[in-house]
Design a protein around this motif. Structure first.
Motif, mmCIF file in Angstrom:
data_model
loop_
_atom_site.group_PDB
_atom_site.id
_atom_site.type_symbol
_atom_site.label_atom_id
_atom_site.label_comp_id
_atom_site.label_asym_id
_atom_site.label_seq_id
_atom_site.Cartn_x
_atom_site.Cartn_y
_atom_site.Cartn_z
ATOM 1 N N ASN A 89 0.830 -1.210 0.000
ATOM 2 C CA ASN A 89 0.000 0.000 0.000
ATOM 3 C C ASN A 89 0.862 1.256 0.000
ATOM 4 O OD1 ASN A 89 -2.429 -1.365 -0.134
ATOM 5 N ND2 ASN A 89 -2.612 -1.522 2.079
ATOM 6 N N VAL A 120 1.966 1.720 -3.593
ATOM 7 C CA VAL A 120 0.882 2.261 -4.427
ATOM 8 C C VAL A 120 0.678 3.743 -4.128
ATOM 9 C CG1 VAL A 120 -1.574 2.109 -5.003
ATOM 10 C CG2 VAL A 120 -0.254 0.018 -4.657
ATOM 11 N N GLU A 174 -7.036 4.178 -5.253
ATOM 12 C CA GLU A 174 -7.855 3.138 -5.905
ATOM 13 C C GLU A 174 -7.800 3.295 -7.420
ATOM 14 O OE1 GLU A 174 -9.457 0.271 -4.897
ATOM 15 O OE2 GLU A 174 -8.218 0.746 -3.166
ATOM 16 N N LYS A 233 -4.564 1.903 -8.682
ATOM 17 C CA LYS A 233 -4.605 0.432 -8.713
ATOM 18 C C LYS A 233 -5.341 -0.060 -9.958
ATOM 19 C CE LYS A 233 -4.492 -0.405 -3.724
ATOM 20 N NZ LYS A 233 -5.282 -0.887 -2.559
#
Length: 87
Positions: free
Chosen positions: A10, A13, A30, A33
């Protein structure tokens, strides 16, 4: 998966979102991703991406919005980086 791995991933990302768009909000993370996954599928399995696009036109439109938003944010970030008067 271990919690340590999930936290480390995380963090990766979030850093990717920051470097590409300058935005580390949960919503942008999000989107990054989704963008990264679909970008990989599009390159590695183009027939699958094409099939999905044909089968899910609403999803294709939403994916396009995400790609365009990320591209626009990245271009704005790059422009600000190259213009020293904006720092």
């Amino acid at each position: 998966m271990t919690t340590d791995f999930e936290n480390d991933f995380n963090t990766l990302v979030a850093k990717t979102a920051e470097l590409i768009t300058g935005d580390t909000s949960p919503e942008m993370i999000e989107k990054i991703k989704i963008w990264a996954f679909f970008n990989h599928v599009h390159k590695a399995l183009p027939a699958l991406a094409s099939h999905w696009n044909q089968s899910h036109p609403e999803g294709k439109a939403e994916m396009r919005k995400i790609f365009e938003e990320i591209r626009a944010l990245n271009q704005a970030k790059q422009a600000a980086k190259s213009d020293p008067s904006e720092t």
